[in-house]
Write an enzyme that holds these catalytic residues in place. Structure first.
Site, short mmCIF file in Angstrom:
data_model
loop_
_atom_site.label_atom_id
_atom_site.label_comp_id
_atom_site.label_asym_id
_atom_site.label_seq_id
_atom_site.Cartn_x
_atom_site.Cartn_y
_atom_site.Cartn_z
N ASP A 179 -29.05 36.34 -19.23
CA ASP A 179 -27.62 36.59 -19.07
C ASP A 179 -27.18 36.80 -20.51
O ASP A 179 -27.08 35.85 -21.29
CB ASP A 179 -26.89 35.38 -18.47
CG ASP A 179 -25.40 35.64 -18.33
OD1 ASP A 179 -24.84 36.32 -19.21
OD2 ASP A 179 -24.79 35.19 -17.36
N HIS A 180 -26.94 38.05 -20.90
CA HIS A 180 -26.80 38.32 -22.34
C HIS A 180 -25.59 37.60 -22.94
O HIS A 180 -25.53 37.39 -24.15
CB HIS A 180 -26.80 39.82 -22.65
CG HIS A 180 -25.50 40.51 -22.42
ND1 HIS A 180 -25.12 40.99 -21.20
CD2 HIS A 180 -24.46 40.79 -23.25
CE1 HIS A 180 -23.92 41.55 -21.29
NE2 HIS A 180 -23.49 41.44 -22.53
N HIS A 242 -22.02 36.38 -16.03
CA HIS A 242 -21.37 36.03 -17.29
C HIS A 242 -20.20 35.06 -17.13
O HIS A 242 -20.02 34.13 -17.92
CB HIS A 242 -20.86 37.29 -17.99
CG HIS A 242 -21.87 38.40 -18.05
ND1 HIS A 242 -23.20 38.17 -18.27
CD2 HIS A 242 -21.75 39.75 -17.91
CE1 HIS A 242 -23.86 39.34 -18.27
NE2 HIS A 242 -22.99 40.30 -18.04
N LYS A 341 -12.29 46.22 -14.75
CA LYS A 341 -12.47 47.42 -15.57
C LYS A 341 -11.10 48.11 -15.63
O LYS A 341 -10.28 47.98 -14.72
CB LYS A 341 -13.48 48.37 -14.93
CG LYS A 341 -14.85 47.73 -14.71
CD LYS A 341 -15.91 48.35 -15.60
CE LYS A 341 -17.28 47.76 -15.40
NZ LYS A 341 -17.88 47.18 -16.62
C1 BG6 Z 1 -22.90 43.93 -18.20
C2 BG6 Z 1 -22.20 44.60 -17.05
O1 BG6 Z 1 -23.74 42.91 -17.73
O2 BG6 Z 1 -21.92 43.38 -19.08
C3 BG6 Z 1 -21.22 45.67 -17.54
O3 BG6 Z 1 -23.18 45.21 -16.20
C4 BG6 Z 1 -20.26 45.07 -18.54
O4 BG6 Z 1 -20.50 46.24 -16.46
C5 BG6 Z 1 -21.02 44.34 -19.64
O5 BG6 Z 1 -19.47 46.10 -19.10
C6 BG6 Z 1 -20.09 43.62 -20.57
O6 BG6 Z 1 -20.82 43.13 -21.65
P1 BG6 Z 1 -20.13 42.94 -23.08
O7 BG6 Z 1 -21.18 42.26 -23.90
O8 BG6 Z 1 -19.80 44.32 -23.55
O9 BG6 Z 1 -18.92 42.13 -22.84
#
Ligand code: BG6
Length: 492
Positions: A179-180, A242, A341
């Site tokens: 989960d980045h 997230h 979005k």
């Molecule tokens: C991703 C989603 O996991 O996270 C995207 O698939 C989203 O839809 C993105 O835009 C958001 O990541 P960050 O790091 O740009 O907030």
């Protein structure tokens, strides 16, 4: 700094977007920071037959695009030396046997192996099966780790199926589920700010807190990803992962120690304590909408259905949920979580509203808000009441605003932290299967109910604030969506 064993990172899907934009540049930056072990190789695996020479040129292109101001030539030479390419054409039945033979060259490839699966989610199980079939997942003298990109399943049942499949070959300690958001330094800071400040911990509970909002809004639309997005939706894409992780870090109890196991144990406890959304009352707990045509930063943009080219879609680009945590700390405190979005601002933050103060001067005195900014600004803000200087007894809201990030601080991409932890064998920034399952368990009933209801979905113009109708989920009339910009109850 932890010592990292010599190792080889095997990168499946190396020519894809993630690898080009995040992984290769991230590895390069780690090399530049002196964080990669001297003996560390990167083996990129792709479908096409590409010579090493061409692949290295391609990598140079990725770095040039990411670092237009240039980079250190010595680091570049060292980094390029680490890189190799292996073609795994899908029609080749012996592809994994050949991969094993390539990796057997111990002079080039250290034998601790980390596989990063940046492939289609439907291929995760298959790649692990094939690695296992040729003996490449077995830990003996050396470690073997597998990184599974998001999403881990598309619902609870498929997550369990994937887990059952890969755990035939891998122990939990070998599986690194991404989960980045956990790689973002600002997310780690939530826990640290809470527990390293004696002033925060005592008020972090239902005695003082009215409600909590966890917000992630973007100005971007779905872009090129219409097909993916229409099969996914905001709830699956952002909330299941997230946002629930952000909520877990906001609400968890203090871990006994700062070890991966202790941190994950507390996150699991709190995720499992979230009360399931009552299916027969979903409309009071969950709200969805889709962006219609509108304006973002002065430019006209099309609506979601137009971009998709299908008017019948009921997939949400805006999702908000009300959740309660059934434990003594949080009993009765609503957590409003939302993502969208094409909203009016791009902002990820935690906004906490405190209960009414004991002294109320006049009508409409603002309640205290504490806000933790995750992105774009990493900050902490506290809004308090203060006397307006002069003859009258009147107060106004003032804001204490501190940036967590200061000039000269390192700016690390989430993937750099994740890649480093992977090589260190520290899985605290990765998800345990119990977290993944708890997260699916929460969102699945809403996703199912929404998918069945084919009535046109509420529309909001691109660039607008939250749809008015979303307020249906608030417990009390005096609650409102908190925005980041102005002081006090800007929505009132
Ligand atoms: C991703 C989603 O996991 O996270 C995207 O698939 C989203 O839809 C993105 O835009 C958001 O990541 P960050 O790091 O740009 O907030």
């Amino acid at each position: 700094m932890k010592v990292i064993d010599p190792c080889t990172l095997v990168l499946f899907g190396a020519s894809g977007n993630l690898s080009r934009i995040k992984l290769m540049p991230g590895l390069f930056r780690l090399d530049q920071a002196g964080r990669l072990p001297e003996k560390m190789a990167i083996l990129s695996v792709g479908r096409g037959q590409v010579s090493r020479e061409d692949w290295l040129k391609d990598i140079k292109g990725m770095l040039d695009a990411k670092f237009p101001k240039g980079y250190d030539q010595n680091v570049f030479n060292r980094f390029i030396e680490r890189n190799h390419y292996h073609a795994n054409p899908p029609e080749d039945a012996n592809a994994f046997q050949r991969l094993k033979e390539t990796l057997a060259d111990e002079k080039v490839f250290p034998q601790n192996l980390a596989y990063f699966l940046s492939v289609r989610p439907s291929d995760f199980a298959d790649v692990v099966d094939k690695l296992a079939a040729v003996g490449l997942t077995k830990e003996d003298k050396y470690w073997r780790r597998v990184v599974i990109e998001k999403p881990f399943g598309t619902d609870l049942a498929s997550a369990k199926e994937l887990q059952a499949s890969i755990s035939k070959h891998l122990k939990e300690s070998q599986i690194y589920r991404i989960d980045h958001y956990l790689g973002k330094s600002a997310l780690m800071n939530i826990m640290l700010q809470r527990f390293t400040n004696a002033v925060l911990d005592p008020i972090w509970n239902n005695q003082y807190i009215d409600h909590v909002q966890i917000t992630n809004t973007e100005m971007l639309g779905v872009g090129e990803r219409t097909q993916f997005y229409d099969a996914t939706g905001a709830l699956r894409d952002m909330i299941q992962s997230h946002i629930l992780q952000t909520m877990a870090l906001t609400a968890m109890e203090m871990p006994k120690e700062l070890t991966p196991d202790a941190i994950r144990a507390e996150k699991i406890k709190v995720l499992e304590a979230i009360r399931p959304i009552p299916v027969n009352e979903i409309d009071q707990y969950a709200f969805r909408a889709q962006y219609a045509a509108g304006e973002i930063k002065g430019e006209k943009v099309p609506g979601y259905l137009e971009e998709l080219g299908d008017n019948s879609s009921v997939v949400e680009t805006y999702a908000a949920l009300k959740l309660f945590i059934d434990n003594p700390r949080w009993k009765g405190v609503p957590f409003y979580i939302r993502t969208a979005k094409r909203l009016h601002e791009a902002d990820t933050r935690i906004s906490i509203r405190f209960k009414k103060a004991p002294l109320q001067i006049g009508d409409g005195q603002d309640q205290n808000w504490l806000m933790l900014g995750i992105q774009p600004r990493e900050c902490i803000k506290l809004e308090i009441q203060s006397k307006i200087p002069g003859l009258d007894i009147k107060t106004r809201t003032i804001q204490l605003d501190a940036a967590n990030r200061q000039d000269g601080d390192e700016s690390i991409d989430a993937y750099e932290a994740l890649l480093l932890n992977l090589m260190e064998g520290d899985n605290s920034l990765y998800l345990h299967i119990n977290e993944v399952e708890a997260q699916w368990r929460l969102v699945d009933p809403v996703i199912e109910t929404w998918a069945k209801n084919r009535k046109p979905v509420h529309q909001y113009p691109a660039g607008s604030t939250d749809p008015e109708a979303s307020k249906v989920i608030f417990e009390h009339e005096d609650q409102f969506w908190r925005y980041s910009i102005e002081l006090g109850g800007d929505e009132k």
